[in-house]
Scaffold this motif. Structure first.
Motif, PDB file in Angstrom:
ATOM      1  N   LYS A  47       0.840  -1.201   0.000  1.00 43.35           N
ATOM      2  CA  LYS A  47       0.000   0.000   0.000  1.00 43.35           C
ATOM      3  C   LYS A  47       0.872   1.246   0.000  1.00 43.35           C
ATOM      4  CE  LYS A  47      -3.972  -2.123   2.312  1.00 43.35           C
ATOM      5  NZ  LYS A  47      -4.919  -2.050   3.466  1.00 43.35           N
ATOM      6  N   ARG A  48       0.393   2.266  -0.657  1.00 39.32           N
ATOM      7  CA  ARG A  48       1.072   3.556  -0.699  1.00 39.32           C
ATOM      8  C   ARG A  48       0.057   4.664  -0.427  1.00 39.32           C
ATOM      9  NH1 ARG A  48       4.629   0.529  -0.792  1.00 39.32           N
ATOM     10  NH2 ARG A  48       6.481   0.419  -2.130  1.00 39.32           N
ATOM     11  N   THR A  49       0.475   5.680   0.286  1.00 42.19           N
ATOM     12  CA  THR A  49      -0.365   6.847   0.520  1.00 42.19           C
ATOM     13  C   THR A  49      -0.401   7.701  -0.743  1.00 42.19           C
ATOM     14  OG1 THR A  49       0.232   6.835   2.864  1.00 42.19           O
ATOM     15  CG2 THR A  49      -0.702   8.872   1.978  1.00 42.19           C
ATOM     16  N   LEU A  50      -1.534   8.244  -1.061  1.00 44.80           N
ATOM     17  CA  LEU A  50      -1.642   9.111  -2.228  1.00 44.80           C
ATOM     18  C   LEU A  50      -0.852  10.396  -2.004  1.00 44.80           C
ATOM     19  CD1 LEU A  50      -5.405   8.855  -3.272  1.00 44.80           C
ATOM     20  CD2 LEU A  50      -3.478   7.414  -3.946  1.00 44.80           C
ATOM     21  N   THR A  51      -0.340  10.936  -3.089  1.00 46.67           N
ATOM     22  CA  THR A  51       0.348  12.218  -2.995  1.00 46.67           C
ATOM     23  C   THR A  51      -0.667  13.310  -2.685  1.00 46.67           C
ATOM     24  OG1 THR A  51       0.075  12.721  -5.351  1.00 46.67           O
ATOM     25  CG2 THR A  51       2.016  11.422  -4.711  1.00 46.67           C
ATOM     26  N   ALA A  52      -0.181  14.471  -2.298  1.00 51.66           N
ATOM     27  CA  ALA A  52      -1.077  15.594  -1.992  1.00 51.66           C
ATOM     28  C   ALA A  52      -1.926  15.965  -3.200  1.00 51.66           C
ATOM     29  CB  ALA A  52      -0.254  16.789  -1.526  1.00 51.66           C
ATOM     30  N   PHE A  68      -7.891  17.263   4.367  1.00 45.86           N
ATOM     31  CA  PHE A  68      -8.740  16.610   5.353  1.00 45.86           C
ATOM     32  C   PHE A  68      -9.072  15.173   4.936  1.00 45.86           C
ATOM     33  CE2 PHE A  68      -9.524  20.908   6.778  1.00 45.86           C
ATOM     34  CZ  PHE A  68      -9.656  20.760   8.153  1.00 45.86           C
ATOM     35  N   LEU A  69      -8.428  14.709   3.870  1.00 48.70           N
ATOM     36  CA  LEU A  69      -8.724  13.389   3.336  1.00 48.70           C
ATOM     37  C   LEU A  69      -7.514  12.472   3.513  1.00 48.70           C
ATOM     38  CD1 LEU A  69     -10.829  11.717   1.631  1.00 48.70           C
ATOM     39  CD2 LEU A  69      -9.556  12.458  -0.386  1.00 48.70           C
ATOM     40  N   SER A  70      -7.759  11.281   4.002  1.00 50.63           N
ATOM     41  CA  SER A  70      -6.718  10.263   4.101  1.00 50.63           C
ATOM     42  C   SER A  70      -7.031   9.181   3.086  1.00 50.63           C
ATOM     43  CB  SER A  70      -6.685   9.669   5.511  1.00 50.63           C
ATOM     44  OG  SER A  70      -5.731   8.633   5.589  1.00 50.63           O
ATOM     45  N   ALA A  71      -6.091   8.928   2.172  1.00 49.49           N
ATOM     46  CA  ALA A  71      -6.367   7.976   1.104  1.00 49.49           C
ATOM     47  C   ALA A  71      -5.093   7.249   0.709  1.00 49.49           C
ATOM     48  CB  ALA A  71      -6.971   8.684  -0.111  1.00 49.49           C
TER      49      ALA A  71
END
Length: 330
Positions: A47-52, A68-71
């Motif tokens: 899994k990888r966190t999405l970039t800004a 405000f979003l975690s994805a």
């Protein structure tokens, strides 16, 4: 050539049957007959966190603000048979380790009997070889897994998220850390050495509490499950169907309790013995086919269950000793 156990414990192999710590206390027995054991895994993160920028793009679909979003995104299909084969080996290794050991109040550390170390080491070495072979097989499917990810992730797909090969990115290791105070402290700083001895003693006393609590919780769960399955009925009045594992798991518990029991709670020992007598010689087929067998086992286990429920309610809340970093059951 020294054995693995001799590398863990400096006492001669012939003397290992005799406890090094005098006295009948459960904590002293654990300290004399068990070694610390730790298992660790190296695992490729899928899994990888999405970039800004990507989060901002996703947020616009919900009329939200990106910060405000975690994805995140999933790099590989972990349900692919080759990936599941790799994960299954990790599960087997973890289950084997936990099945042979007792909890210890340090992160990732459990206690293993001296007598089990050699066999444990061989089994883990075999599992590590299986893991290496499974990763090689997974790597053969790596290309198709990336192609599938590209289709599913769309514009979120990024080739730089993926290594050139998966070989070497999955692994397992185990060791036997020393939890005793270093001997040189005795002459260098006697006061500190005594403090360390007291700290280790407290850790093993807590290990006894953790073991007792783990056995009690597991035993209550297994007895409760089997009792519910053989006393409950379906809407049409027919007995509930239960798997052979309902009996087999309880019998496996009896064997593990016999081997690892720290003999710290006479009431628990007695209840385990009563439950063992209740199902002795009884197979799952007997409980399915014979109403009298179900009734007899249910009657005996129900009294055990009542006593276990009382023990769970009355169980004192013990103070858990913590070191730095924070300890806990492995």
């Amino acid at each position: 050539m020294t054995t693995l156990l001799e590398r863990i414990d400096s006492r001669p192999a012939d003397d290992m049957a005799a406890p090094a710590v005098a006295g009948p206390e459960p904590a002293a027995r654990l300290r004399a007959t068990m070694a610390a054991c730790r298992v660790q895994f190296t695992w490729f993160g899928t899994k990888r966190t999405l970039t800004a920028e990507q989060k901002a793009q996703a947020a616009r679909a919900f009329d939200a603000e990106g910060h405000f979003l975690s994805a995140g995104k999933k790099l590989l299909d972990t349900k692919h048979s080759a990936f599941r084969a790799v994960t299954a080996i990790r599960t087997r290794a973890t289950d084997h380790w936990r099945g042979l050991t007792l909890p210890f109040p340090e992160p990732g550390v459990r206690l293993i009997r001296h007598a089990d170390v050699e066999d444990f080491d061989r089994r883990m070495a075999d599992l590590r070889e299986e893991l290496e072979d499974a990763v090689v097989t997974l790597d053969r499917h790596f290309g198709e897994l990336k192609e599938a990810a590209s289709r599913r992730l769309g514009s979120l797909y990024c080739p730089s998220d993926y290594p050139a090969t998966l070989v070497g990115l999955f692994g397992m290791a185990w060791d036997y850390p020393n939890v005793e105070p270093p001997a040189y402290l005795a002459g260098l700083a006697p006061g500190l050495y005594r403090q360390e001895q007291d700290r280790v003693k407290a850790r093993f006393e807590e290990a006894v509490q953790l073991a007792e609590r783990a056995f009690l919780d597991e035993f209550a769960r297994l007895v409760g499950h089997l009792t519910e399955r053989i006393t409950g009925a379906n809407g049409d009045g027919t007995p509930k169907v239960f798997r052979d594992s309902a009996v087999d798991n309880l019998c496996d518990f009896f064997e593990r309790f016999r081997t690892l029991n720290v003999r710290s709670n006479g009431e628990l020992d007695e209840l385990v013995d009563r439950a063992r007598q209740a199902v002795r010689g009884v197979a799952a087929a007997d409980l399915r086919d014979s109403a009298s067998a179900r009734a007899d086992v249910a009657r005996q286990l129900s009294t055990v269950r009542e006593s276990l429920d009382a023990m769970l309610v009355d169980r004192p809340r013990r103070r858990i000793l913590r070191g730095s970093p924070a300890g806990g059951e492995a």
